[in-house]
Each structure stands twice: as C-alpha cells, then as structure tokens.
Scaffold this active site. Structure first.
Site, PDB file in Angstrom:
ATOM      1  N   GLY A   1       1.003  -1.225   0.083  1.00  0.00           N
ATOM      2  CA  GLY A   1      -0.318  -0.036  -0.083  1.00  0.00           C
ATOM      3  C   GLY A   1       0.693   1.174  -0.033  1.00  0.00           C
ATOM      4  CG  PHE A   2       0.709   6.125  -0.215  1.00  0.00           C
ATOM      5  CD1 PHE A   2       1.874   6.480  -0.711  1.00  0.00           C
ATOM      6  CD2 PHE A   2      -0.081   7.019   0.535  1.00  0.00           C
ATOM      7  CE1 PHE A   2       2.413   7.688  -0.470  1.00  0.00           C
ATOM      8  CE2 PHE A   2       0.572   8.667   0.698  1.00  0.00           C
ATOM      9  CZ  PHE A   2       1.836   8.628   0.083  1.00  0.00           C
TER      10      PHE A   2
ATOM     11  CG  LEU B   1       3.329 -12.916  12.896  1.00  0.00           C
ATOM     12  CD1 LEU B   1       1.987 -12.338  12.391  1.00  0.00           C
ATOM     13  CD2 LEU B   1       3.496 -11.824  13.991  1.00  0.00           C
TER      14      LEU B   1
ATOM     15  CE1 TYR C   1      -9.634   2.856   7.333  1.00  0.00           C
ATOM     16  CE2 TYR C   1     -10.058   5.109   8.007  1.00  0.00           C
ATOM     17  CZ  TYR C   1      -9.191   4.149   7.762  1.00  0.00           C
ATOM     18  OH  TYR C   1      -7.822   4.140   7.406  1.00  0.00           O
TER      19      TYR C   1
ATOM     20  N   GLY D   1      -3.536  -3.149  -2.613  1.00  0.00           N
ATOM     21  CA  GLY D   1      -1.889  -2.854  -2.618  1.00  0.00           C
ATOM     22  C   GLY D   1      -1.346  -3.047  -4.009  1.00  0.00           C
TER      23      GLY D   1
END
Ligand code: UDP
Length: 312
Positions: A12-13, A69, A148, A39
C-alpha cells in the site's frame, strides 16, 4: 543490532514507503505482506539485496497470517493492512469491519511469538467530526461513527488492552491526510494532480470549503521510523500529519498554479456522508520526532509530480 520486522499492507501507499525506509538500514530484515486487494506489487523496491522479502498473505485469514508470524521471529510489526479510501469503505462496510479480525490475529500472534512492539496505523477518522481544533491525542474526544473509524478506534482499544493484560508494547499512529509519490488516485491529491496534468476538469465535492492538512509522505515516515530507532512513544498515541490547513478549493487552485494547467474547477454535489468539514492535528509530538522543518505543500506537490509516480 539486527532487527526482523513485519510490515503488513506493505504494498500500500504508506506501508511501501515504510518498507523503503526500513530496508535502507542493512541491520533490518523486512518481511512485507499484502493481499494485493488494493496494494500494488509495483510499489515494492525494484532491487533486492537480500534484506527484504514479499509474501502474498491476508492478515484477516488466521492460517495465512499465523504461518508467517510463526515462521519468523519478528522483533517489530508495523500493521498497515486495512481497507482504505472513503468511497470503498462506505460501499464495503462489512469488509471494513472484518479488519478487526486481522488486528486481533496480529496482536495474539505478536504476544505469543515475542514481538517487542506493534506499530498500529490508526487514523484521524477516530476523531470523527472533531469537537475541537486542533485535535489533540489525549484531550480531543473520539467521535467515531462510520465503520472505518470504529475499526480504528476498536483497534486502538485492543492495543491498549494487550498492553494491560499481556504487556505487549505498542505505538499508535493516527494518520492525517498523507500524500506523495506512490499514492493511489482514490485520494484527492493524486486525483487533482492527474486531472491537472491531463487538462481534465478538477472535481471539487461541495463548495470546497472543507479543510484538510496535507502531510508529505517522507515527513510521515521519518517521524514514525524515529519512534522505532530512538525508542520513543512506547505505549503512546501520536498524531502524524501536517498543521498547515487548506481548503479543498485552495488545494485545487494551488495544483493548477503549480502545474500551469488549463483545467477547470467544477463543483460536484457534496458527499452524502463521511466528509469532515475540518481536520487539523496537534502535531507537537510529531514535530519533536521529526527534528527538522516539514515539507511545504507546494514543494511536496512538485516532488510528487517530478517522481512521475502518481498513477496507481
Ligand atoms: N475531494 C474532492 N474531490 C475529489 C476527491 C476528494 O473535492 O475528487 C475532497 C473530499 O470531499 C474531501 C477531501 O477532498 O473533503 C479529501 O478527500 P480524500 O478522499 O483524499 O481524504 P479524506 O480526508 O476524505 O479521508
């Protein structure tokens, strides 16, 4: 000191900009994960000298994220993966709410595998339509209403709770509008730049009197990276943004001026919901982290255009 670091949402950004920063340090080994829903693999570094690796993986799928992980022993986790973009988050509230699952998995797996600190990307949206200006991390009430914003708020509560019950350290970043090379055209800056350069109309929602503060991506990344490298803001919340407030109409005019464009500004109906009238952070903490002056808006716009990377 060697560090193994996980960056979720790393295509992503902001995630990809943090990856660029982290791999500058040869002591870091960075695992980048992204489900590539929004992405873009093109945001990842073009070269690899062996200190980073990309794995396509969904943080909201337990088996997927658990495998990553438990295969590495991460020292630090930057959790950027999330459904973003005003239109997308309003149209897909259930996907947005599913991100709570990913936050919980990241925290559970981090506490069980010895992660030293989780860095969480929260948002200015937690303040909702703000009760005070500028918005301060500790005193401004959280007015989250939309999914959100609620997810980011719940995410923050999870981090504080995992600290309380399991002593898992965290730092919460509340990101305000950020811009720069590699940002997608879902967001106003890239959209206006693209329109101006192609001579298309610049579309302002409503009268354009709503304000935002635009933070150049390097200011965001340098401040956030400083919390890691200098061991600062452990178990704390930090606004990451700029304090230079502009209206969206002023932004449109500035971009026309900088690009010398012949584009016209046209006004479209105001968005039905979720468009805050004002937003401006208290950035005392960030300024002290950055330790240098912030990138001026006009300069940041020029850097973005010069990079040629405003097409995602
Ligand atoms: N905006 C606009 N025209 C566009 C895109 C966005 O006028 O084509 C406005 C939008 O209404 C908001 C601001 O620009 O007030 C910033 O929008 P963005 O989606 O980039 O981020 P937000 O601050 O809403 O999270």
């Amino acid at each position: 000191m060697k560090r193994t670091i996980l960056v979720t949402g790393g295509a992503g950004f902001i995630g990809s900009c943090m990856v660029d920063k982290l791999i500058e340090d040869p002591n870091n080994f960075v695992v980048v994960i992204d489900n590539l829903s929004t992405g873009n693999i093109k945001r990842l570094p073009t070269e690899n000298n062996g200190n980073w690796k990309f794995i396509k993986c969904n943080s909201n799928e337990y088996r997927d994220i658990a495998a990553v992980l438990t295969s590495y022993k991460f020292d630090y986790v930057f959790h950027y993966a999330a459904v973003v973009g005003v239109k997308r988050t309003l149209e897909h509230p259930v996907s947005v709410l599913s991100d709570i699952q990913g936050i919980k998995y990241i925290l559970d797996l981090s506490k069980n595998t010895g992660v030293k600190r989780v860095f969480f990307s929260s948002s200015s949206e937690v303040y909702g339509e703000p009760f005070e200006h500028p918005q301060n991390e500790m005193t401004t009430p959280l007015n989250s209403r939309l999914p959100y914003a609620v997810v980011k708020n719940v995410g923050e509560a999870f981090l504080r709770s995992y600290k309380q019950e399991f002593d898992l350290d965290y730092t919460i970043f509340r990101f305000f509008n950020t811009y720069g090379p590699k940002q997608s055209s879902d967001f106003v800056m890239t959209r206006f730049i693209k329109s101006a350069l192609s001579g298309e109309n610049i579309t302002v929602y409503g009268d354009g009197a709503q304000t935002r503060t635009f933070c150049y991506r390097n200011d965001n990344i340098d401040a956030c990276a400083c919390t890691l490298y200098n061991d600062l803001h452990l178990n704390d919340t930090v606004n990451i943004g700029s304090d230079h407030e502009v209206t969206i109409l002023e932004l449109a005019k500035l971009i026309i001026q900088v690009t010398g464009s012949k584009s016209k500004i046209i006004h479209l109906p105001a968005l039905a919901e979720g468009d805050m009238s004002r937003r401006k952070p208290d950035i005392a903490k960030m300024k002290s982290l950055l330790g240098r002056s912030m990138t001026k808006l006009e300069e940041g716009i020029k850097l973005t255009i010069e990079s040629g990377q405003y097409y995602y």
